[in-house]
Design an enzyme around this catalytic site. Sequence first.
Site, PDB file in Angstrom:
ATOM      1  N   GLU A 108       7.375   4.887   7.910  1.00 48.66           N
ATOM      2  CA  GLU A 108       6.984   6.162   7.308  1.00 48.66           C
ATOM      3  C   GLU A 108       7.943   7.275   7.711  1.00 48.66           C
ATOM      4  O   GLU A 108       8.080   7.594   8.889  1.00 48.66           O
ATOM      5  CB  GLU A 108       5.536   6.487   7.696  1.00 48.66           C
ATOM      6  CG  GLU A 108       4.569   5.519   7.024  1.00 48.66           C
ATOM      7  CD  GLU A 108       3.144   5.638   7.521  1.00 48.66           C
ATOM      8  OE1 GLU A 108       2.249   5.229   6.772  1.00 48.66           O
ATOM      9  OE2 GLU A 108       2.920   6.115   8.644  1.00 48.66           O
ATOM     10  N   THR A 148       0.870  -1.183   0.000  1.00 45.26           N
ATOM     11  CA  THR A 148       0.000   0.000   0.000  1.00 45.26           C
ATOM     12  C   THR A 148       0.909   1.236   0.000  1.00 45.26           C
ATOM     13  O   THR A 148       1.296   1.704  -1.058  1.00 45.26           O
ATOM     14  CB  THR A 148      -0.963   0.015   1.211  1.00 45.26           C
ATOM     15  OG1 THR A 148      -0.235  -0.175   2.411  1.00 45.26           O
ATOM     16  CG2 THR A 148      -1.995  -1.097   1.072  1.00 45.26           C
ATOM     17  N   THR A 155      -0.581  -1.592   7.216  1.00 45.22           N
ATOM     18  CA  THR A 155      -0.835  -2.757   8.058  1.00 45.22           C
ATOM     19  C   THR A 155       0.330  -3.667   7.769  1.00 45.22           C
ATOM     20  O   THR A 155       0.884  -3.639   6.680  1.00 45.22           O
ATOM     21  CB  THR A 155      -2.151  -3.447   7.636  1.00 45.22           C
ATOM     22  OG1 THR A 155      -3.234  -2.869   8.356  1.00 45.22           O
ATOM     23  CG2 THR A 155      -2.131  -4.943   7.955  1.00 45.22           C
TER      24      THR A 155
END
Lengths: 404, 404
Positions: free
Chosen positions: A276, A158, A195
């Site tokens: 991130e 993702t 996730t």
Amino acid sequence: MPLSPLAPAAFPDLPVIDGVTFATAEAGVKYANRADVMLALLTPGSTIAGVFTRSATRSANVLDCQEKLGGDQSGPAAIFVNSGNSNAFTGKHGTGSVNAIASAIQDTTGVAANRVFTSSTGVIGEPLPHDKIIAKIGELHTAQTTAGLSDAARAIMTTDTFAKGSTRQITVDGKTVNIAGIAKGSGMIAPDMATMLVYIFTDAVIGFEALQWVLTDNTNKTFNNITVDSDTSTSDTLLVGATGASGVDVTGNDDFAEALHAVMLDLAHQVVRDGEGATKFITIDVTGADSDDDARKVAMATANSPLVKTAIAGEDANWGRVVMAVGKSGAKADRDALSISFGDIKVADNGWRAPDYSEDAAAAYMKGDEITISVDLGIGSGSSTVWTCDLTHEYIRINADYRS
Amino acid sequence: MPLSPLAPAAFPDLPVIDGVTFATAEAGVKYANRADVMLALLTPGSTIAGVFTRSATRSANVLDCQEKLGGDQSGPAAIFVNSGNSNAFTGKHGTGSVNAIASAIQDTTGVAANRVFTSSTGVIGEPLPHDKIIAKIGELHTAQTTAGLSDAARAIMTTDTFAKGSTRQITVDGKTVNIAGIAKGSGMIAPDMATMLVYIFTDAVIGFEALQWVLTDNTNKTFNNITVDSDTSTSDTLLVGATGASGVDVTGNDDFAEALHAVMLDLAHQVVRDGEGATKFITIDVTGADSDDDARKVAMATANSPLVKTAIAGEDANWGRVVMAVGKSGAKADRDALSISFGDIKVADNGWRAPDYSEDAAAAYMKGDEITISVDLGIGSGSSTVWTCDLTHEYIRINADYRS
């Protein structure tokens, strides 16, 4: 999204795992023009073990996998994953979607629905458009290939900036046993768009209870000891499929346990490396604690501290913030027995700044992109290691500037 | 440092509290050309109560205050504070500094050293230059004035962008009882440059045990329920001095408990409003939990979640992240009983997006600078309220770009 500066040089060459085939397709769950579903089919008799998020609000898929785990392992098995929608917090509709997908896979492939394990990752709280997925099951069935694991690694991404894979081989009595796995995750755990999902395949022969044991034991030393932002996904799933095609029984084999550990640790580190906004890969080593539990409390308190993470982002050898994290962890600690090192540089010792501490040496060390902080509590023999990344402007940009 | 956008319009007019005087001075502990020490002297018979950080690595001053608390209250008392150096993680030198300052205050003012309560805030791990402080005790003694509380509020600031004060009065049998307090803190808890310090004075008559009880009870409803970044200082200190000068005994008086609560809540909110980088003041209201403890777990998990805090910074009504925080909190939860509101807008209900949820209304609400998130767990009667702020680029700038 630019590639993480901590990304490995290349995706590894993954070996074929006899007994399992893969296919990916473009179902358009949310993303256009990219593979977003993957189906793995495992030969009859394959053992499936798994570990999952402990969240109290876990997704319909996770609850369904947990129910199916540990049943009769004699038939074939399937693992299905979609990205773009997490099917979490979707009420009874979510359970319906899981059942509809499992039934469609049963109808098309002959794998019994109670051996179909599904995962979904992506936005929370939106009904999963499972009709789009079911329309692709036929294509996923006919396209199965033994070489599809690398494509699968890309289909489940993702917000990941790179695909994650790892492999190890062991030799038992002259025969080779292969292990290969893939993972996704960045921001361990950003529930809208990320996730952690991990799928590992091996051609070893091993029963459910033995595989589940070695998986759980290794999880406590790998995936349970990484953190990006302390937030916990509603969908984290790690499944291991053992096809038995090598004919080599690895029950109780330490080499197998170690090779599986190596694959899991490599994938866990890759998740942190794609954290991130990460610019530093951080290892927190805690020793000398009253117990292993206490050591882990100190390691996690340090790894999750916004002040420690921002100091490292700023290349500041700010050991005062580590003292703070030890203090807040809840673990037993004695200020005057505590010592702290950054890399090989001892910064604090015996409750005080180390006498020969050099700020220049510490500042030079902090410029590297691999930082190890060692904390010795000096009161016992408990130890723990946790891996994390720094907290940067880019983390804020990704999570504050993104709209659901 | 620019003024926090959440700062109150003005510093309040604080009344004189009979029985206590104040002075500030420039000792040059770390800062130049600003007051960095303050001394309060309380009349004989003043009661001193206090609550402190629970950190296992707390400062020498905190350990000293904890030892002195609850002794004979008949003599005069003193409260001394310096900014610029926290005297934390300074080994035996730290204890020596506390003793040296207390002895100097005893010699100059006649207050017994065991009634001198000290706090230090600033950098960790540097020896406190207590000689610079002791050189100013004479000046602090002769400059004492009943009107000095506002100046004291400024002297104890470190990274605070505004001075924090609050006051309430109650009337008992026609007589007035005054309460006035000051606080510092921004980033609840940034151990290098911040720490939460609070000093409250009242002219009420009240004994140690009663004052300590009402203080602890109110702390659990105010300062223990705020968080900026989940990090815990080694120096947090809250002292209350009751001089008795009003002649009004408030033991067991609910109006006094409520007025003290109001002052503490006001100061606690001001600390959050000055949270490092804060642009939103956030209230997390949790109801329907299995217990008050469970409710607090959910409220704190939500308030400390980087993903919730960055979503609010981005004005994104991202309730999926609140579902995630509920799930990771460790509290008992039933997905299908859970409901979530942002302000008056119900966003999730019965384990599912609320049927009449309007994204436009929620987006408009998120543009305000006061955000309330209500979580009803739907399974019991436990409740808790926690206050926090958002997580912004400015937090990263302050903590990653600053060098110790």
